[in-house]
Design an enzyme around this catalytic site. Structure first.
Site, PDB file in Angstrom:
ATOM      1  N   GLU A 120       0.816  -1.201   0.000  1.00 20.73           N
ATOM      2  CA  GLU A 120       0.000   0.000   0.000  1.00 20.73           C
ATOM      3  C   GLU A 120       0.859   1.264   0.000  1.00 20.73           C
ATOM      4  O   GLU A 120       1.902   1.329   0.648  1.00 20.73           O
ATOM      5  CB  GLU A 120      -0.923  -0.011   1.228  1.00 20.73           C
ATOM      6  CG  GLU A 120      -1.841  -1.221   1.210  1.00 20.73           C
ATOM      7  CD  GLU A 120      -2.858  -1.265   2.342  1.00 20.73           C
ATOM      8  OE1 GLU A 120      -3.787  -2.067   2.239  1.00 20.73           O
ATOM      9  OE2 GLU A 120      -2.735  -0.509   3.321  1.00 20.73           O
ATOM     10  N   CYS A 159      -1.598   5.777   9.955  1.00 19.78           N
ATOM     11  CA  CYS A 159      -0.383   5.154  10.492  1.00 19.78           C
ATOM     12  C   CYS A 159      -0.704   3.824  11.152  1.00 19.78           C
ATOM     13  O   CYS A 159      -1.607   3.736  11.975  1.00 19.78           O
ATOM     14  CB  CYS A 159       0.250   6.038  11.564  1.00 19.78           C
ATOM     15  SG  CYS A 159       0.688   7.656  11.002  1.00 19.78           S
TER      16      CYS A 159
END
Ligand code: SAH
Length: 364
Positions: free
Chosen positions: A95, A336
């Site tokens: 990703e 995150c």
């Protein structure tokens, strides 16, 4: 007959590209031109490289090609963040995240398939580790981002899946390409490597690169950090902090960015803030407080905003620049610690349509 795979030109930094062309019996400047076509103009089809003779082109086609990671899926967030799922040649998926903010366009790049480090609050860790990414797979994320955006990003952060310092050479080469004037032209202040603190690799990095440094700290003492970031058992704070200080030494504009995930009841008290202040004394520092992004199967909770703010104020009072990072893209698991390379089931039709359109040329 043995099938020899053609050289993927995306693996090459400028020097190697020049050498590749010299080895072909051609000239270094042709290598420079091709490098520029690929990275500055987003052109990967040799026939579209108009300043290359037919003869050289044919020669090139026989031995070289540009193989990019394939964009298989894009997930947009309500806040403008976009997550791109890229498929690699062996079918694995990684990703890459695009985060627009205040005129900046930041790309969060992955360095490995999965991660071997096992930080207790990170969902990439739960996936385990598969393999390192190649230069082509790392810089390919920036290339794909530039194509999708229609322009080069203004910032790159090596903060996607993986521990970049555990994949040293390919990460350094890819970061060199990001900074090259014939490619993405990013200054050393706009390329940031984020590490959990592999001290020998950090010391080695200082010898070969001057990118900006972010360190995933998350705790002010060894006992707690051992638990949250297990690599701390190998490279404890008394080794990590001086290595970080040495890394920025010699450049007065520089600070170490410390990432500190705020975990409810674990590391977010005023006592922890005071410990952090003591720990960072003497090191030019900026602290990024990251609200914990939950994921399925994790027991941690996000600290309440008031506690994050009290923590931040305490740091500020001691003269430490501290910011609370906005959580971006959490609705699409692009925040995150949420990157796992999984793909939600959806048709690929959209994408096929987009990929059949011609490439956009960067404005610069
Ligand atoms: N391995 C490198 C690069 C990953 S960067 C490193 O550790 O720095 C990703 C950042 O997000 C790191 O600071 C990481 O500690 C943090 N992070 C991981 N999981 C998180 C979560 N669930 N919520 C918020 N931040 C997280």
């Amino acid at each position: 007959m043995e099938v020899v795979q053609k050289t993927n030109l995306l693996e090459l930094d400028l020097k190697s590209m020049e050498a590749f062309f010299v080895d072909l019996g051609s000239k270094a400047f042709h290598g420079r031109n091709v490098f520029k076509w690929i990275h500055k103009h987003g052109v990967v089809d040799f026939t579209a490289m108009t300043d290359i003779s037919k003869r050289l082109r044919e020669q090139l086609e026989a031995v070289a090609e540009v193989r990019l990671p394939e964009l298989v899926f894009e997930q947009p967030s309500w806040d403008g963040t976009r997550k791109w799922v890229l498929e690699l040649e062996d079918g694995q998926r990684i990703e890459t995240v695009y985060i627009p903010d205040d005129g900046r366009s930041t790309i969060c790049v992955s360095s490995q398939v999965g991660c071997a480090l096992d930080c207790s609050f990170c969902s990439t860790a739960q996936q385990g580790f598969n393999r390192n990414l190649s230069v082509a797979e790392i810089i390919g994320q920036v290339w794909v981002a530039a194509r999708e955006l229609g322009h080069s990003p203004t910032n790159v952060v090596m903060m996607g899946m993986g521990e970049p310092l555990a994949n040293f050479d390919p990460v350094v080469t890819a970061m060199d390409i990001m900074q090259d004037d014939l490619a993405y032209m990013l200054s050393k202040y706009r390329v940031t490597i984020s590490t959990s603190g592999i001290v020998p690799a950090l010391r080695k990095l200082k010898e070969v690169s001057d990118v900006s440094l972010a360190v995933s700290l998350h705790a002010p003492d060894n006992a707690l950090r051992d638990e949250l970031v297990p690599i701390n058992r190998k490279y404890p704070l008394e080794e990590l902090i001086p290595a970080c200080r040495d890394f920025i030494e010699g450049d007065k504009r520089r600070k170490v960015t410390w990432e500190y995930v705020m975990l409810d009841g674990i590391n977010d008290s005023i006592k922890h803030a005071k410990g952090l202040i003591r720990l960072l004394e003497g090191t030019p520092s900026k602290v990024n407080l990251i609200p914990f992004n939950p994921f399925p199967g994790s027991d941690y909770k996000t600290s309440p905003p008031e506690r994050v703010e009290a923590f931040r104020q305490r740091l500020k009072r001691s003269g430490i620049i501290a910011m609370t990072r906005k959580t971006r893209g959490d609705d699409i698991d692009a925040a995150c610690g949420q990157l796992v390379g999984k793909v939600r089931d959806r048709s690929r039709r959209d994408l096929k349509r987009r990929q059949s359109q011609p490439l956009q040329v960067n404005p610069s």
